[in-house]
Structure formats: structure tokens, C-alpha cells
Design a protein around this motif. Sequence first.
Motif, PDB file in Angstrom:
ATOM      1  N   ARG A 105       0.838  -1.204   0.000  1.00 53.68           N
ATOM      2  CA  ARG A 105       0.000   0.000   0.000  1.00 53.68           C
ATOM      3  C   ARG A 105       0.867   1.245   0.000  1.00 53.68           C
ATOM      4  NH1 ARG A 105      -1.402   3.267   3.875  1.00 53.68           N
ATOM      5  NH2 ARG A 105      -0.497   1.885   5.430  1.00 53.68           N
ATOM      6  N   THR A 106       1.991   1.155   0.751  1.00 54.75           N
ATOM      7  CA  THR A 106       2.810   2.348   0.909  1.00 54.75           C
ATOM      8  C   THR A 106       3.749   2.580  -0.273  1.00 54.75           C
ATOM      9  OG1 THR A 106       4.200   0.920   2.266  1.00 54.75           O
ATOM     10  CG2 THR A 106       2.763   2.446   3.433  1.00 54.75           C
ATOM     11  N   HIS A 107       3.908   1.581  -1.104  1.00 54.43           N
ATOM     12  CA  HIS A 107       4.730   1.748  -2.313  1.00 54.43           C
ATOM     13  C   HIS A 107       3.881   1.359  -3.506  1.00 54.43           C
ATOM     14  CE1 HIS A 107       8.422   2.332   0.010  1.00 54.43           C
ATOM     15  NE2 HIS A 107       7.850   1.481   0.856  1.00 54.43           N
ATOM     16  N   PRO A 108       3.054   2.282  -3.967  1.00 58.51           N
ATOM     17  CA  PRO A 108       2.072   1.957  -5.000  1.00 58.51           C
ATOM     18  C   PRO A 108       2.709   1.238  -6.187  1.00 58.51           C
ATOM     19  CG  PRO A 108       1.822   4.226  -4.282  1.00 58.51           C
ATOM     20  CD  PRO A 108       3.048   3.711  -3.613  1.00 58.51           C
ATOM     21  N   GLY A 109       2.051   0.156  -6.613  1.00 60.26           N
ATOM     22  CA  GLY A 109       2.522  -0.563  -7.789  1.00 60.26           C
ATOM     23  C   GLY A 109       3.637  -1.548  -7.497  1.00 60.26           C
ATOM     24  N   ASP A 119     -12.690 -12.486  -2.280  1.00 60.06           N
ATOM     25  CA  ASP A 119     -12.773 -11.202  -2.973  1.00 60.06           C
ATOM     26  C   ASP A 119     -12.343 -10.078  -2.037  1.00 60.06           C
ATOM     27  OD1 ASP A 119     -13.767 -12.228  -5.360  1.00 60.06           O
ATOM     28  OD2 ASP A 119     -15.769 -12.410  -4.480  1.00 60.06           O
ATOM     29  N   VAL A 120     -11.939  -8.984  -2.651  1.00 59.65           N
ATOM     30  CA  VAL A 120     -11.516  -7.819  -1.883  1.00 59.65           C
ATOM     31  C   VAL A 120     -12.365  -6.646  -2.351  1.00 59.65           C
ATOM     32  CG1 VAL A 120      -9.607  -6.208  -1.617  1.00 59.65           C
ATOM     33  CG2 VAL A 120      -9.176  -8.656  -1.494  1.00 59.65           C
ATOM     34  N   GLY A 121     -12.813  -5.841  -1.405  1.00 58.91           N
ATOM     35  CA  GLY A 121     -13.694  -4.730  -1.752  1.00 58.91           C
ATOM     36  C   GLY A 121     -12.984  -3.650  -2.559  1.00 58.91           C
ATOM     37  N   ALA A 122     -13.798  -2.872  -3.263  1.00 61.70           N
ATOM     38  CA  ALA A 122     -13.263  -1.836  -4.150  1.00 61.70           C
ATOM     39  C   ALA A 122     -12.381  -0.856  -3.380  1.00 61.70           C
ATOM     40  CB  ALA A 122     -14.413  -1.103  -4.822  1.00 61.70           C
ATOM     41  N   GLU A 123     -12.796  -0.517  -2.169  1.00 63.20           N
ATOM     42  CA  GLU A 123     -12.063   0.463  -1.376  1.00 63.20           C
ATOM     43  C   GLU A 123     -10.631  -0.012  -1.085  1.00 63.20           C
ATOM     44  OE1 GLU A 123     -11.137   3.697   0.913  1.00 63.20           O
ATOM     45  OE2 GLU A 123     -12.680   3.378  -0.615  1.00 63.20           O
ATOM     46  N   GLN A 124     -10.574  -1.286  -0.687  1.00 61.53           N
ATOM     47  CA  GLN A 124      -9.264  -1.843  -0.345  1.00 61.53           C
ATOM     48  C   GLN A 124      -8.364  -1.928  -1.583  1.00 61.53           C
ATOM     49  OE1 GLN A 124      -9.864  -5.561   1.668  1.00 61.53           O
ATOM     50  NE2 GLN A 124      -7.874  -5.495   2.684  1.00 61.53           N
ATOM     51  N   LEU A 125      -8.975  -2.293  -2.709  1.00 61.55           N
ATOM     52  CA  LEU A 125      -8.192  -2.363  -3.946  1.00 61.55           C
ATOM     53  C   LEU A 125      -7.658  -0.978  -4.312  1.00 61.55           C
ATOM     54  CD1 LEU A 125     -10.271  -4.774  -6.214  1.00 61.55           C
ATOM     55  CD2 LEU A 125      -8.040  -5.211  -5.165  1.00 61.55           C
ATOM     56  N   ARG A 126      -8.500   0.030  -4.133  1.00 59.54           N
ATOM     57  CA  ARG A 126      -8.088   1.382  -4.475  1.00 59.54           C
ATOM     58  C   ARG A 126      -6.880   1.785  -3.630  1.00 59.54           C
ATOM     59  NH1 ARG A 126     -12.620   4.288  -3.418  1.00 59.54           N
ATOM     60  NH2 ARG A 126     -13.681   3.036  -4.982  1.00 59.54           N
ATOM     61  N   GLU A 127      -6.976   1.465  -2.330  1.00 59.40           N
ATOM     62  CA  GLU A 127      -5.861   1.786  -1.429  1.00 59.40           C
ATOM     63  C   GLU A 127      -4.565   1.142  -1.877  1.00 59.40           C
ATOM     64  OE1 GLU A 127      -7.391   2.330   3.130  1.00 59.40           O
ATOM     65  OE2 GLU A 127      -6.658   0.389   2.481  1.00 59.40           O
ATOM     66  N   LEU A 128      -4.710  -0.029  -2.479  1.00 59.61           N
ATOM     67  CA  LEU A 128      -3.524  -0.770  -2.923  1.00 59.61           C
ATOM     68  C   LEU A 128      -3.140  -0.391  -4.352  1.00 59.61           C
ATOM     69  CD1 LEU A 128      -4.491  -4.264  -1.508  1.00 59.61           C
ATOM     70  CD2 LEU A 128      -2.665  -2.792  -0.688  1.00 59.61           C
ATOM     71  N   ASN A 129      -3.888   0.546  -4.921  1.00 60.83           N
ATOM     72  CA  ASN A 129      -3.613   0.950  -6.300  1.00 60.83           C
ATOM     73  C   ASN A 129      -3.763  -0.190  -7.283  1.00 60.83           C
ATOM     74  OD1 ASN A 129      -2.720   3.780  -6.761  1.00 60.83           O
ATOM     75  ND2 ASN A 129      -1.660   3.223  -4.839  1.00 60.83           N
TER      76      ASN A 129
END
Length: 593
Positions: A183-187, A570-580
Amino acid sequence: MRSHYCGALSTASIDETVTLCGWVDRRRDHGGVIFLDLRDREGIVQVVFDPDTEEYFKRADSVRSEFVLKVTGRVRARSDATVNAAMATGEIEVLGKELDILNAAATPPFQLDEYTHVGEDVRLQYRYMDLRRREMQDRLMLRSKITSAVRNFLDAEGFLDIETPILTRATPEGARDYLVPSRTHPGQFFALPQSPQLFKQLLMVSGFDRYYQIAKCFRDEDLRADRQPEFTQIDIETAFLDEREIMSITERMICELFKTVLDVELPAFPHMTYAEAMERFGSDKPDLRIPLELVSIDDLMQQVDFKVFRGPADDPAGRVAALKVTGGTSISRKEIDDYTRYVSIFGARGLAWIKVNDIAAGVEGLQSPILKFMPDEIIAQMMARLGAADGDIIFFGADRAQVVNEALGALRIKVAEDQGLVADGWAPLWVVDFPMFEEDGRGGWTPLHHPFTAPACDAAQLVASPGVALSRAYDMVLNGTELGGGSIRIHRRDMQEAVFGILNIDAAEAKEKFGFLLNALQYGAPPHGGLAFGLDRLVMLMTGSSSIRDVIAFPKTQSAACVMTNAPGDVGAEQLRELNIRLRQTREAASEE
Ligand code: ASP
């Protein structure tokens, strides 16, 4: 709450008042007397409630299978007529005085004593119930004894238990990585360790000259029988010990383990070269309990016109080998057809055979569709080499050496199992002198172990002829299972760079992926080496289980999922967004493809 374990009660406690806690294994109503078999991890004891204790009798009558109870009562001897010799606590019973229902239980998804009729998926879905069964409790208790015996041995030998990271970079052991998004290093992604290999080597550079860890490893492998995506290794590394010393200390560890836990004295461990193991058994983990061997007949087959044998015999990469099965003339045509299908799994295009009915009668005494393709003289020489006798069947493999070894190596085991030729007991050995590399099928090389294994030659020789170089690796094999393997490692930067070069890892890639290791090697890395044992396989062998899933509390299914927790999920949209992370398609769409 309790004074005793149910299963640990004995005649020593007669007349004592005891308090037990456990699950109702069975409840029986025998004309006004209620019998409860109460179970805990140590076993089962019978508790009797009679109607004089009215309140508790009623309560006892109301309990059902798997209710959790606390019972206080008096231990008494059973009468001779009611002693149950099949039960560890069968000489006694507990006369119940008080009973608390600590918790009720819904009807179990399966009878714990009839689980064999239940599919493994159901067992895994209700694993916490499955684990209540005696044999699962025994296996996990033995597993705990094994790890504690290993720790005791290694502690006494001066090994230090040091943890290494789970969130890390790739540690290549030949499988795919499990990746964890950052999360802290996007991508960017962490990899879960395929083994602690690089960290344990770095610990040697730091001077902790004897390390061990009972370590979780993660490998995303293609679905193969009896593999788990996460599994446990007894991971060991040492500095300043050579391969002889490492094999000796770990052999002692395994011998002491078998003695302490199973009271078994293992025989001496012979050392066998990889080349000899392949030649005689077609396998680098031969089961030495099986008295059958492959015998090469390439030189003889170079003298026949029979193309199927002559081709591979003339080909330097080919092999023609025979496998003699004593007493095998009783094997039927149908069984031979089944074996032919079996070897085809390994790429063999057929399975030639000769039955020896009367060896004294020469070719007349033999029976086979292939005799007509070979001169009598060659057949006679072959029979002599194989030591053929009346009643034998001889199977043949002729193909690329790899196909012959795999096919006849597997057939050797299958026939031995079918014909009852596997001896009882334990047959350990060390396999040594492995090749450094094998061809990757695309004109390059892959390491037979991992790329940090030291070669037995110098860098110049290695680069000049990688195909013939041997490594300083060793595997411990027990009853045809690879229990563990390791090697002396490369401790010089130039040698590590040479190996990366042979593996086609260029300098930029080596620096990017393994720069930290290459750096460490130049700051006084000592000579070092170690190995790792597969704990799950070790426990499987020691408990006589047929699958590693049976010795792991919460294993994954064959498709690498957990049917109890429904992982992966599955992982929610919010969590995915946080993880980029954006999914390219939904799961439903992907599974429709
Ligand atoms: N890291 C190796 C493996 O996981 C074992 C070793 O070389 O120590 O197979």
C-alpha cells in the motif's frame, strides 16, 4: 476446571473423585442408566449416571453428541464382565455425581467415527470437527513431539533459532512467487519466501554460525499431487562446516528423532552418487526397500537391427534399460497393458517385455513379442547380464534417457507395490554429486537445486563446461521420499556472478534482484552451507499417513484453496483502491472465459 484428562484415567485413580471436561462421544440409555463416553485429546472414558442423582440424570439424558460437559464423579473398577479391553480406560468407569453442560452442539456434519464415508472437501470444510478424531489428534500430537525433539537436538548442538521475514523479495527455488501488494509503495509487491535461503546465508555472513528455523515457505506451484502452497521446513545453515560435517550432524538429528519419537534405530545412511542412483533406480530419490534395479543394455542393443531399441542405444542422449521382476511371469496380459498405460504418463511409447519360463531351454524357454527382432546370441548375453531365472519377467525402456529413467523408475515402484515386493522398515540414504545444471529445453541452463549452490570445480571450469559440472549438494532420502536437501553455498562474489552468467541473468538483473547478496559476499562471507527438511513429509512418514494434508492442521485443497474460510476471497473496491490495484475483469467474467 478439570482434575484429569478423560483418556489419562486409570485404575490408579480408583475411589478418587475426579472432574473431567470433554465432548460427548456417545450417549447410550441402558434401561434407566445413562452411559456417556466423554472424550478429550487424551482419549475416552465411560461415565455412568444412575437415577438416584435425579437432576443430573435428567441432564445426562438430555445431552447429545459433541455437547461439551464438565463432569464430577468417582472412579470405580468395572466388573470383570464389563471390562472393555479395546479401550485404554476400559478397566474403569466414572460414576457421575455432577454434570454441567458447558455448551450444546448442533448435530455434527458427519459422524466422527464414520468419517471415511465423508468426502475430503467436507472434512476440510469442518476441519475443526475432523481434527477431533483420534487419528488426527494423534498425528498432530506426534508432529508437536517431532518439532520439540528437533529443537532440543539443535539447541543442544548450539544452533540459534532466528526468524527471517515473510514479506520479502523473491527467493528462487524453482516455483512461482506469492505476491503481496504494497500500500505504501504503490505498484510494488512483496514476495512471500519460497524458503529463507538468502536470509540464512546472510546470517552466516553476520557470524551466527549455526542457525535453524522451523519456517513456513510459500510456493505457487502447478497442481501436483500432495503439494501444499504453504508448507514447513526445518531450515538449517552453518558456517565453517563442510558437506561431510553437515551430513553427519543432520543424520544424527534424524536418527535421534526416530529413536526419541518412534523408538526406531535407523540403519546407517549409505552415500550414493546421483549418477549411480539414476543408473540403478532411474530416480534421484530411490526407495532402497525395493529389491529391483534397472540394468543398462545399450551396448548389446547397438548390435541389433530392431529400430525401437537400436535408435536410443546409438543416441548419446538415449538409454535402453531392462527391469527384471523376480517371480513376475504370473503378471497377466491385462496387467501388462495397465503397466504400458502407466509408463505412457512419463512419455514412454510402449513397454516391451520378456517372460522367462525355462531359462535352460534358451530362446525356446522365453516368451515375448520382441524375441524375433534379436539374434539368439544377444538374447543369451542379455539374460546372463540380468541373471534371469525361471519365473522372471523383464520389462524394457528405450527412449531418451530421461524418459527411460522416469518411466522405468516409476514402474519399479508400482510393480513392487502391486507384487508385494516392498520390504518393511526404513531405508535412508544420502544422494550426492548432483549435476550443477540441467538443460532448460530452450538452449539454456537451469540449476538443479538453486542458483546459490557451490560447484565442485572452479569458476573457469564451470563456465567452460556447465553441462558436466557437479555441485556440492546433497539430498537425504528415506523410503523413496526426499526428506531434505541442501548444499555448500557459493561464498565468493566472482563465483556467484559466474553462475548467474551461466543462468543468463545479466549483470543488471543480478544487481536488481540479488545486489544485496552480491554485496554481502564481498564483506567477508565465510564458507557456509546447510539444508532444509520438509517437516510435513517427515511427519507424514513418521505417522504412516498417506498425504501431507493429514498431518497439517488446516491444509489447502488440491486447488490451493481453503474451503473452510473460503480463502482466497474477494476484496472490496475500497481496499483495492488503497492498494492501487484495478482488476482487469471481475472474477465471474474470468471464470466464464
Ligand atoms: N533452500 C533450499 C530448499 O528450500 C534448501 C537448502 O538449500 O538449504 O530446498
